[in-house]
Design an enzyme around this catalytic site. Structure first.
Site, mmCIF file in Angstrom:
data_model
loop_
_atom_site.group_PDB
_atom_site.id
_atom_site.type_symbol
_atom_site.label_atom_id
_atom_site.label_comp_id
_atom_site.label_asym_id
_atom_site.label_seq_id
_atom_site.Cartn_x
_atom_site.Cartn_y
_atom_site.Cartn_z
ATOM 1 N N ASN A 25 23.604 -16.172 66.145
ATOM 2 C CA ASN A 25 23.546 -15.893 64.713
ATOM 3 C C ASN A 25 24.413 -16.833 63.879
ATOM 4 O O ASN A 25 24.038 -17.233 62.781
ATOM 5 C CB ASN A 25 23.963 -14.442 64.459
ATOM 6 C CG ASN A 25 23.328 -13.874 63.210
ATOM 7 O OD1 ASN A 25 22.279 -14.348 62.769
ATOM 8 N ND2 ASN A 25 23.945 -12.874 62.624
ATOM 9 N N ARG A 61 18.757 -8.937 63.129
ATOM 10 C CA ARG A 61 20.050 -9.604 62.985
ATOM 11 C C ARG A 61 20.281 -9.961 61.521
ATOM 12 O O ARG A 61 19.341 -10.133 60.754
ATOM 13 C CB ARG A 61 20.114 -10.871 63.849
ATOM 14 C CG ARG A 61 19.950 -10.629 65.339
ATOM 15 C CD ARG A 61 21.030 -9.749 65.935
ATOM 16 N NE ARG A 61 22.356 -10.308 65.778
ATOM 17 C CZ ARG A 61 22.896 -11.201 66.608
ATOM 18 N NH1 ARG A 61 22.201 -11.621 67.669
ATOM 19 N NH2 ARG A 61 24.111 -11.657 66.415
ATOM 20 N N PRO A 71 28.179 -13.686 72.622
ATOM 21 C CA PRO A 71 28.623 -15.056 72.894
ATOM 22 C C PRO A 71 27.454 -16.036 72.826
ATOM 23 O O PRO A 71 26.363 -15.763 73.329
ATOM 24 C CB PRO A 71 29.181 -14.964 74.314
ATOM 25 C CG PRO A 71 29.562 -13.529 74.471
ATOM 26 C CD PRO A 71 28.545 -12.757 73.691
ATOM 27 N N GLU A 72 27.683 -17.171 72.160
ATOM 28 C CA GLU A 72 26.636 -18.181 72.044
ATOM 29 C C GLU A 72 26.783 -19.200 73.170
ATOM 30 O O GLU A 72 27.678 -19.102 74.012
ATOM 31 C CB GLU A 72 26.676 -18.796 70.650
ATOM 32 C CG GLU A 72 26.516 -17.721 69.571
ATOM 33 C CD GLU A 72 26.179 -18.248 68.180
ATOM 34 O OE1 GLU A 72 25.579 -19.326 68.063
ATOM 35 O OE2 GLU A 72 26.502 -17.548 67.196
ATOM 36 N N ARG A 127 11.291 -19.722 81.378
ATOM 37 C CA ARG A 127 11.063 -18.977 80.135
ATOM 38 C C ARG A 127 12.004 -19.409 79.013
ATOM 39 O O ARG A 127 11.850 -18.965 77.878
ATOM 40 C CB ARG A 127 11.229 -17.470 80.391
ATOM 41 C CG ARG A 127 10.168 -16.874 81.305
ATOM 42 C CD ARG A 127 10.209 -15.361 81.278
ATOM 43 N NE ARG A 127 11.424 -14.831 81.878
ATOM 44 C CZ ARG A 127 11.546 -14.499 83.167
ATOM 45 N NH1 ARG A 127 10.520 -14.666 83.990
ATOM 46 N NH2 ARG A 127 12.680 -13.995 83.635
ATOM 47 N N LYS A 176 22.245 -18.866 77.062
ATOM 48 C CA LYS A 176 23.182 -17.749 77.137
ATOM 49 C C LYS A 176 23.240 -17.142 78.537
ATOM 50 O O LYS A 176 23.779 -16.044 78.719
ATOM 51 C CB LYS A 176 22.798 -16.686 76.111
ATOM 52 C CG LYS A 176 22.846 -17.194 74.672
ATOM 53 C CD LYS A 176 22.458 -16.121 73.678
ATOM 54 C CE LYS A 176 22.467 -16.668 72.257
ATOM 55 N NZ LYS A 176 22.126 -15.629 71.250
#
Length: 309
Positions: A216, A298, A2-3, A149, A52
């Site tokens: 992606n 990916r 999931p984005e 981060r 995310k």
């Protein structure tokens, strides 16, 4: 995986059905028993997404969830529990059931099915979390370390012309000011992060320390629409083109939040994406054959005819 738009939808739903009300938390699977004990019997104050990651604030404790490739929340409840059935990787249709209540007036949940890492229950419904990469309870210092981060999240901007984040944290809760709160701050952080990296722009967009929430599909589609060669070193992307890329990603992620899916082709027809998973077919813009290759674990998709700059 999931984005970012999915996590923002998830945070909004948790705020709608759970925030401000007492909940019960358990770990039917057993792998989150200690964390569930810390959250049980508390009142969730506010849920937010950063990239995310999902964060649910409960006073000094923060519940962190990263869905990863396979994680998802499923929601069930009575007529007063308005919730999308599933948010995350798996998809499940809502199933009707006959609600029953305990002596305190709480809806009695159905028995857990499968490996439920965490179950959260309110008076009118419940949610089951399955398959997350991360499910942990943080203190405020640990929460701030995680945020520190992460790169800027385009969805933490206000609507065009406004500087307030799209998910404003209530007064007294952390989350604002850690990365700058104006659109200019977030855009500037993204451009600065690109100048510090020699990796390709395609690899940089997948680095959550560069920009948070892009996956992606958005990576491939944004680079295509901006006609950017995905192999261009990040520090060689001109500032005006990097800024346009930020705008494109912001637009796409906002569309994802509004529509609940990733659809980058805005014309009529069944096709949803320009290049993602369309390798070996002609580009709809220039006719060149769309290519695909592995990049940092990916699959990357691009058009060698359009994306040469």
């Amino acid at each position: 995986m999931p984005e970012g738009h999915t996590l923002h939808r998830l945070a909004a739903q948790i705020n709608t059905v759970f925030a401000g009300h007492l909940w019960r938390v358990s770990s039917p699977q057993g792998r989150f028993s200690a964390g569930a004990e810390r959250l049980d019997g508390q009142v969730p104050q506010h849920a937010e997404a950063w990239g995310k990651h999902l964060f649910v604030h409960l006073g000094p404790a923060v519940w962190q969830v990263h869905l990863g490739l396979y994680g998802a929340f499923s929601f069930r409840g009575d007529a007063d529990f308005a919730a999308e059935a599933t948010i995350g990787a798996p998809r499940a249709a809502a199933v009707t059931f006959e609600p029953a209540y305990d002596d305190g007036g709480w809806l009695i949940p159905e028995p857990p099915k499968g490996a439920v890492r965490a179950r959260v229950s309110g008076r009118h419904g419940w949610a089951d979390l399955r398959g997350p990469t991360t499910c942990a309870v943080l203190d405020l210092a640990e929460y701030q370390a995680v945020i520190g981060r992460l790169g800027p999240d385009p969805l933490r901007q206000g609507p065009p012309g406004q500087d307030m984040p799209s998910q404003e944290t209530p007064a007294g809760l952390p989350g604002q000011g850690l990365r700058g709160r104006t659109e200019a701050d977030l855009r500037g952080a993204f451009l600065h992060n690109l100048t510090r990296r020699r990796i390709s722009i395609a690899a940089a967009l997948m680095d959550q320390a560069v920009i948070a929430g892009v996956g992606n599909i958005y990576r491939a589609e944004s680079l295509f629409l901006e006609r950017l060669d995905p192999h261009t070193p990040s520090n060689q992307v001109a500032p005006e083109r990097a800024s346009a890329l930020w705008d494109r990603l912001t637009e796409q992620l906002r569309d994802g939040v509004a529509e609940g899916r990733i659809r980058t082709v805005r014309t009529r027809g069944s096709r949803r994406h320009w290049v993602y998973k369309h390798q070996g077919t002609p580009c709809k813009r220039c006719g060149a054959v769309i290519e695909a290759a592995e990049l940092v674990g990916r699959r990357l998709y691009w058009c060698p005819g359009c994306q040469r700059d």
